[in-house]
Scaffold this motif. Structure first.
Motif, mmCIF file in Angstrom:
data_model
loop_
_atom_site.group_PDB
_atom_site.id
_atom_site.type_symbol
_atom_site.label_atom_id
_atom_site.label_comp_id
_atom_site.label_asym_id
_atom_site.label_seq_id
_atom_site.Cartn_x
_atom_site.Cartn_y
_atom_site.Cartn_z
ATOM 1 N N THR A 75 14.094 -26.571 -15.001
ATOM 2 C CA THR A 75 13.501 -27.564 -15.603
ATOM 3 C C THR A 75 12.754 -27.496 -16.776
ATOM 4 O O THR A 75 12.233 -28.268 -17.765
ATOM 5 N N ASN A 76 12.212 -25.911 -17.249
ATOM 6 C CA ASN A 76 11.853 -25.731 -18.444
ATOM 7 C C ASN A 76 12.825 -25.157 -19.163
ATOM 8 O O ASN A 76 13.567 -24.263 -18.877
ATOM 9 N N PRO A 77 12.910 -25.821 -20.406
ATOM 10 C CA PRO A 77 13.885 -25.455 -21.358
ATOM 11 C C PRO A 77 13.684 -23.941 -21.770
ATOM 12 O O PRO A 77 12.571 -23.568 -22.064
ATOM 13 N N THR A 78 14.959 -23.047 -21.854
ATOM 14 C CA THR A 78 14.774 -21.807 -22.192
ATOM 15 C C THR A 78 14.430 -21.515 -23.691
ATOM 16 O O THR A 78 14.358 -22.472 -24.307
ATOM 17 N N ILE A 79 13.832 -20.475 -23.843
ATOM 18 C CA ILE A 79 13.336 -20.212 -25.388
ATOM 19 C C ILE A 79 14.705 -20.418 -26.340
ATOM 20 O O ILE A 79 14.051 -21.152 -27.410
ATOM 21 N N ARG A 80 15.731 -19.983 -26.125
ATOM 22 C CA ARG A 80 16.761 -19.956 -27.189
ATOM 23 C C ARG A 80 16.897 -21.467 -27.320
ATOM 24 O O ARG A 80 17.262 -21.905 -28.425
ATOM 25 N N LEU A 81 17.068 -22.020 -26.171
ATOM 26 C CA LEU A 81 17.322 -23.689 -26.195
ATOM 27 C C LEU A 81 16.434 -24.667 -26.943
ATOM 28 O O LEU A 81 16.843 -25.278 -27.530
#
Length: 319
Positions: A75-81
């Protein structure tokens, strides 16, 4: 009626694997919520995937947690995303035609944010005139010199830049942002600044407003909303303190995140004799909670974020 089971992970990959194994074998749970962070969520996810049981990691940002898996969600967007989403919003939401990237090498997640932005810019047809990699935190305040020292950045490339993406992360991010704003003023540019969550709620609102600094943010609580006020009252009755009085920003965030992720699951998944499927989460409507948005329509990583901008010396929520 939902029944919850709690297991300690001991903060280790081995403990996380054992905890999920217990939940699946002894408690026969339908969905696993947690572990919180990437190191333990990665191990727990392997067990959940093998058992074909849904697992939702609330705070993990490493791509490896859900990569190649069908039943593991983040639920936490990845850094690259996050870089991808900022580039998409710049192109589709702000109608930006080109944006240059400036980031500090070896500084936390800055490189991955920049890489994600560049990848999505290519997909969106958003031109990237140049990318400037700074060698030192001191270079933020001396951007004119840093640009001049890079022989690949011509006057024409600089002149065509409508926006600068400045993914500033790591230690003392707020201080680096203040230095970056100083460096930008010395550039005498009218370009818009694009940023990441480190740009949220700065004390230098006037300076950020000069560049209409616009940024993607994964967590945002509007305390004046009636539903937030109700949650704060209930939380105080249960714990004796409000989320805002917890000792660290991480603990304050967890109070809201735990509620939002649990409510998303409870309102999305219906009890059934049929095993819950990944499609149940991917087909769910956009969830807008107390402090976060959740949307899995495009995959196993949440792609819903807030977008803010600084204007007239204050922060405005764009979306």
């Amino acid at each position: 009626i939902a029944k919850m089971y709690f297991q300690k992970t001991k903060g280790t990959p081995e403990g996380a694997r054992a905890a999920v194994d217990t939940l699946l074998r002894q408690n026969e749970v339908d969905v696993v919520l947690g572990p919180l962070f990437s190191r333990t969520a990665r191990s727990a996810g392997t067990v959940a995937e093998e058992a074909r049981t849904l697992m939702v990691a609330p705070l993990a940002t490493d791509e490896s947690v859900s990569a190649g898996k069908d039943y593991v969600f983040q639920t936490n967007p990845t850094i690259r995303l996050r870089g991808h989403l900022m580039a998409r919003f710049a192109s589709k939401g702000l109608l930006t035609k080109n944006a240059s990237i400036i980031y500090e090498q070896g500084s936390g997640d800055s490189g991955r944010l920049a890489e994600g932005f560049r990848e999505e810019a290519k997909q969106q047809g958003l031109s990237v005139p140049f990318t400037l990699r700074l060698n030192s935190p001191r270079d933020w305040s001396r951007l004119p010199e840093a640009i001049e020292e890079d022989s690949t950045i011509t006057d024409s490339l600089f002149a065509t830049t409508e926006a600068f993406y400045l993914p500033i992360a790591g230690r003392n991010a707020s201080g680096k942002i203040q230095d970056a704003l100083t460096g930008l003023r010395r550039l005498n540019t009218d370009a818009r600044v694009l940023g990441n969550s480190s740009w949220h709620d700065l004390t230098v609102k006037k300076e950020a407003s000069q560049f209409t600094a616009t940024y993607a943010n994964d967590f945002h609580v509007r305390t004046k909303r009636a539903e937030v006020q109700r949650f704060i009252r209930r939380y105080r009755l249960l714990t004796g303190a409000t989320p805002g009085r917890l000792s660290t920003p991480e603990e304050q965030r967890l109070a809201y995140t735990g509620y939002d992720v649990a409510r998303f699951l409870l309102t999305t998944l219906s009890p059934s004799s049929i095993r819950l499927r990944p499609a149940d989460l991917r087909s769910a409507s956009l969830y807008e909670g107390l402090g976060m948005k959740i949307d899995f329509e495009e995959g196993n990583v949440n792609r819903a974020m807030f977008f803010h901008r600084y204007r007239n010396n204050r922060i405005e929520l764009l979306r």
